[in-house]
Design an enzyme around this catalytic site. Structure first.
Site, PDB file in Angstrom:
ATOM      1  N   SER A   7       0.853  -1.186   0.000  1.00 15.96           N
ATOM      2  CA  SER A   7       0.000   0.000   0.000  1.00 15.96           C
ATOM      3  C   SER A   7       0.888   1.235   0.000  1.00 15.96           C
ATOM      4  CB  SER A   7      -0.875  -0.006   1.267  1.00 15.96           C
ATOM      5  OG  SER A   7      -1.511   1.231   1.488  1.00 15.96           O
ATOM      6  N   TYR A  30      -3.899  -0.729   9.800  1.00 20.45           N
ATOM      7  CA  TYR A  30      -3.706  -1.017   8.373  1.00 20.45           C
ATOM      8  C   TYR A  30      -2.292  -0.624   7.946  1.00 20.45           C
ATOM      9  CZ  TYR A  30      -4.521  -0.971   3.327  1.00 20.45           C
ATOM     10  OH  TYR A  30      -4.448  -1.197   1.974  1.00 20.45           O
TER      11      TYR A  30
END
Length: 258
Positions: free
Chosen positions: A150, A163
């Site tokens: 990410s 996350y």
């Protein structure tokens, strides 16, 4: 190099790919791309309805797939999941760890349960699933593992601490898996996407101003489209990337370049 030789570098005919999170978004697109390159694709996840939609999409384009309904968060069951999945086309020699969760909570609201859920699915499951796939890959003499990182593998965004921690971990996990298994013919790499419109980023794309902000943060000037995954997915799954391992490749339109 002749055209036929080049085509063979990217041809996945005869290979079996297991894709988690294949019912929607990035996982669905990567599964479709692999099928179009010739791989038989095992579609893994919890929801038979969405997985069946992906299977229909693949079948409609001439590809071959099978649905594998499983709760991947039950790590102790992953070897059984692989054994059952292998009954369709044989053991997978391509693994795509696309399943993920982002609960988007302020730091002060994060519970032990939400932290553990995020770290487990985003970071722990990719390792233990790779470990469960390893014997079949070694028997075949080759394996390709593709993890999903990410922008938060590199930088922080608000309301995403678990996350971000999990995706930072994916960067190091990818290197560690590569170090452990590449000498045996099993390479591991990761894709770090920018902003793509998927169920996981729904909150971003329902806010037009926020979506436009992220588009302007890229060097190209737009947010990602799922088709942008096709080339990199096939490349990392194919012979063309045999001497690349332990790398995280940003698929972000230059977001991290600015």
């Amino acid at each position: 190099m002749t055209g036929n030789t080049l085509n063979r570098l990217f041809d996945l005919t005869g290979h079996v790919a297991l894709v988690t999170g294949a019912g929607s978004g990035i996982g669905q697109r990567m599964a479709f791309a692999l099928s179009q390159a010739g791989a038989k694709v095992l579609l893994a996840g919890r929801h038979v309805e969405t997985l069946s939609q992906t299977a229909a999409l693949i079948a409609g384009s001439g590809g071959d797939s099978a649905v594998v309904v499983a709760d991947l968060t039950r790590r102790e069951m992953l070897p059984d999941v692989i054994a059952n999945a292998s009954s369709h086309f044989g053991a997978p020699d391509i693994l795509v760890n696309a399943a993920g969760v982002n609960l988007r909570e302020p730091a002060e609201d994060i519970s032990i349960e939400s932290w553990d859920k995020t770290i487990n699915l985003n970071l722990s499951v990719p390792f233990f699933l790779g470990k469960a796939c390893l014997p079949g890959m070694l028997e075949k003499g080759r394996g390709k593992i593709i993890n999903i990182g990410s922008l938060q593998s590199y930088r922080a965004f608000a309301n995403s601490m678990p996350y971000g921690a999990s995706k930072g971990g994916v960067a190091q996990l990818t290197r560690a898996m590569a170090e452990a298994w590449s000498s045996q013919g099993v390479t591991t790499n990761a894709i770090a996407p920018g902003f793509f419109q998927t169920p996981l980023t729904e909150r971003v794309f329902t806010d037009d101003a926020l979506a436009q902000h992220h588009a302007k943060m890229t060097a190209i000037g737009r947010n990602g489209e799922l088709e942008d995954f096709d080339g990199l997915t096939v490349f990392l799954a194919s012979r063309a990337s045999d001497y690349i391992t332990g790398q995280m490749i940003s698929l972000d339109g230059g977001y991290t370049a600015k």
